[in-house]
Scaffold this active site. Structure first.
Site, mmCIF file in Angstrom:
data_model
loop_
_atom_site.group_PDB
_atom_site.id
_atom_site.type_symbol
_atom_site.label_atom_id
_atom_site.label_comp_id
_atom_site.label_asym_id
_atom_site.label_seq_id
_atom_site.Cartn_x
_atom_site.Cartn_y
_atom_site.Cartn_z
ATOM 1 N N GLY A 70 0.820 -1.201 0.000
ATOM 2 C CA GLY A 70 0.000 0.000 0.000
ATOM 3 C C GLY A 70 0.853 1.250 0.000
ATOM 4 O O GLY A 70 2.055 1.207 0.287
ATOM 5 N N GLY A 118 0.518 -5.294 0.531
ATOM 6 C CA GLY A 118 -0.714 -5.317 -0.244
ATOM 7 C C GLY A 118 -0.622 -6.140 -1.505
ATOM 8 O O GLY A 118 -1.632 -6.658 -1.995
ATOM 9 N N GLU A 141 6.152 -5.642 7.512
ATOM 10 C CA GLU A 141 5.503 -4.590 8.302
ATOM 11 C C GLU A 141 6.100 -4.350 9.686
ATOM 12 O O GLU A 141 6.035 -3.228 10.201
ATOM 13 C CB GLU A 141 4.007 -4.909 8.442
ATOM 14 C CG GLU A 141 3.209 -4.744 7.164
ATOM 15 C CD GLU A 141 3.345 -5.895 6.192
ATOM 16 O OE1 GLU A 141 2.846 -5.792 5.064
ATOM 17 O OE2 GLU A 141 3.971 -6.925 6.559
ATOM 18 N N ASP A 149 -0.929 -7.447 7.424
ATOM 19 C CA ASP A 149 -2.375 -7.319 7.293
ATOM 20 C C ASP A 149 -2.826 -7.992 5.993
ATOM 21 O O ASP A 149 -2.281 -9.025 5.625
ATOM 22 C CB ASP A 149 -2.789 -5.841 7.380
ATOM 23 C CG ASP A 149 -2.214 -4.989 6.259
ATOM 24 O OD1 ASP A 149 -1.278 -5.440 5.559
ATOM 25 O OD2 ASP A 149 -2.693 -3.850 6.078
#
Length: 354
Positions: A70, A118, A141, A149
């Protein structure tokens, strides 16, 4: 028949019976914006409803990466200024991840080059995941004060022998062989053969099903060999099955192998809060009944991460000042408080609609 639609950051094309989605931010390693997420979601709906489309192919423009994740700079700015962009991005991205996992037509992700964050959500939830010799895969992350995520707490938690726990905590890159070994991809195809793969998929008849795609991939597939995670399978299983980050670190130190030392060094540079949070999310993911349950839990944690100093410090160090020298708060594992972690697991009233 080639029908193209130019959506700038996402290019849409119908080639034969294949619906093709190309991420088109090559200079940014195809990192995702909210508009891109929404464009991809709309394209999936349109291709699903089009009887002339048999398969959907998702790929990235440029030779460097499929998708690096992202747009974390935009998320950082949204959190700092209190705009709803970050919350909207995560909600729509997680809905898209779930859509991909339950997509009704054969979905083929070409994970060529960098595939992180992502990008993993766009690919590893799909039915047909293709890596190449250039694939560099990671969920990095914990190095930016965040956590894996996009449903990674489901994917990583179900990888064999705690390989997913190793990936989630260290954030280190792995190559194609280990991505397949972890169950996060299915087959390796040489990068120079991707155009042939796309053309072959485009020639499949209407109504083609997953076994037809499997046959195409089998014909073009190559042996990825054995990667370092598979080679160090026993070390990873023995150390990362433990249920606290401190216990894992102590087991790695006691092991003393070169692989264990490199793993421990990587973890020592990550946010202590992120390490503790990630391990708990992965353990809860392993006990969860569905991807949707994990996505809802991650969404709650996302809203709390906007209140975490490490999230802003990690992104500052990685992409704003680029000094690669974050100052974590707290700086030590034994200073991470239980109530700090518990706050990430508070249910939120905003529905994710999964």
């Amino acid at each position: 028949m080639h029908d193209k639609t130019d959506q700038h950051d996402v290019l849409l094309e119908r080639r034969g019976t294949a619906g093709i989605i190309r991420l088109n931010r090559a200079r940014a390693l195809n990192s995702l914006t909210l508009d891109m997420v929404r464009t991809v979601a709309a394209a999936l709906d349109a291709f699903a409803a089009d009887p002339a489309v048999a398969t959907v192919v998702v790929m990235g423009e440029g030779e460097r990466g499929f998708c690096a994740g992202g747009d974390i700079r935009a998320l950082h700015e949204s959190g700092r200024t209190g705009t709803p962009l970050a919350e909207n991005f995560w909600r729509d991205e997680f809905r898209l991840n779930h859509r991909i996992a339950t997509y009704e037509k054969p979905y083929v992700a070409l994970m060529d080059g960098i595939t992180m964050g992502g990008g993993v959500g766009l690919s590893s939830h799909g039915r047909h995941r293709v890596v190449t010799e250039r694939t560099r895969f990671a969920m990095p992350e914990t190095g930016i004060g965040y956590f894996p995520d996009v449903g990674a707490t489901w994917l990583l938690a179900h990888a064999p022998a705690e390989i997913g726990t190793w990936m989630g905590l260290t954030g280190l890159e792995v190559g194609p062989a280990d991505v397949i070994h972890a169950g996060l991809a299915d087959v390796q195809v040489a990068s120079f053969q991707l155009p042939e793969l796309i053309e072959t998929l485009a020639e499949l008849p209407r109504g083609a099903v997953s076994r037809d795609v499997d046959s195409v991939l089998k014909n073009l597939g190559t042996d990825p060999g054995k990667g370092p995670l598979r080679t160090n399978h026993d070390v990873i299983e023995r150390t990362f099955r433990l249920n606290s980050v401190r216990a894992i670190a102590e087991a790695l130190h006691a092991d003393g192998s070169d692989f264990a030392d490199k793993t421990l060094h990587a973890m020592s540079t990550r946010s202590p809060t992120s390490l503790v949070l990630t391990l708990r999310l992965l353990r809860e993911g392993k006990q969860s009944r569905s991807l949707a349950e994990c996505l809802r839990r991650e969404f709650s944690a996302c809203l709390q991460i906007l209140k975490s100093p490490d999230f802003y410090e990690g992104i500052r160090a990685a992409v704003i000042d680029k000094d690669r020298n974050p100052s974590w708060s707290p700086a030590r594992l034994d200073e991470v408080k239980a109530e700090t972690i518990d706050a990430f697991f508070q249910p939120v009233d905003i529905p994710l609609s999964l």
